[in-house]
Design an enzyme around this catalytic site. Sequence first.
Site: not given
Ligand code: ADP
Ligand code: ADP
Length: 214
Positions: A13, A88, A127, A160, A171
């Site tokens: 995302k 979420r 990541r 992270r 998660r």
């Molecule tokens: P990822 O991109 O790997 O899904 P995020 O950076 O979006 O992770 O979120 C990391 C953490 O921050 C989540 O596991 C949660 O604890 C918190 N978080 C982020 N966005 C929200 C939300 N909209 N509601 C509740 N918790 C959130």
């Molecule tokens: P989210 O915001 O949904 O948690 P990220 O954009 O941070 O996800 O992506 C999670 C991990 O996967 C990062 O290390 C990113 O560089 C990698 N990644 C993202 N898109 C792809 C893809 N299409 N193929 C392989 N790796 C990817």
Amino acid sequence: MKIIMLGAPGAGKGTQAKKIAEKYGLPHVSTGDIFRANIKNGTPLGIEAKKYMDEGKLVPDELTVKILLDRVAQDDCKNGYILDGFPRTIPQAEVLDKALTELNDKIDYAIDVEVPDENIINRMGGRRACLACGATYHVVFNAPKKEGICDACGKELVLRDDDAPETVKKRLDVYHEQTQPLIDFYNKKGILKEVDGTKEMNDVFNAIVSILDK
Ligand code: ADP
Ligand code: ADP
Ligand code: ZN
């Protein structure tokens, strides 16, 4: 244009949201990035949010909704934005809906980036994140030019705390239980678009662009 990015943690995302933000000149609004910036700066919000994030749990809705509504009320969000990681939960989506309706406004697209759980576990170990600018990299699939350093801002990259395998599993459980129902929620509104997130980053991006440019 107002866009919501849906998908499991690690689906890509953030990666896609940044590319969309650049191409369409829209702000990328990530609640996770906002929380991490607050943790880094040791603010009361950061201290509170960290308790939940480190355990792979969601930060409570009241807190999260307030942060998000404040953020999208800022000037740079006037012509639209990309929400990454919000909503979420169904209650979060309902609050957003209500706030937009009051402004005679709405979300245009909810883009679901689909990736099965097996792929997620592999992705997360690789990541690397920049806590300064929110950029993410992958040691294999999207390596920075200089190891451990952010291409965009030159700061150090980190693994992270919540990307440890046990926390990722937690998660994913939280995602299936609390966030996945949003797919149906936006489908019923007729704005859901699905893309295959297992493809290469640029292919995923092209699929999204063809939806947005239609
Ligand atoms: P990822 O991109 O790997 O899904 P995020 O950076 O979006 O992770 O979120 C990391 C953490 O921050 C989540 O596991 C949660 O604890 C918190 N978080 C982020 N966005 C929200 C939300 N909209 N509601 C509740 N918790 C959130
Ligand atoms: P989210 O915001 O949904 O948690 P990220 O954009 O941070 O996800 O992506 C999670 C991990 O996967 C990062 O290390 C990113 O560089 C990698 N990644 C993202 N898109 C792809 C893809 N299409 N193929 C392989 N790796 C990817
Ligand atoms: Zn950076």
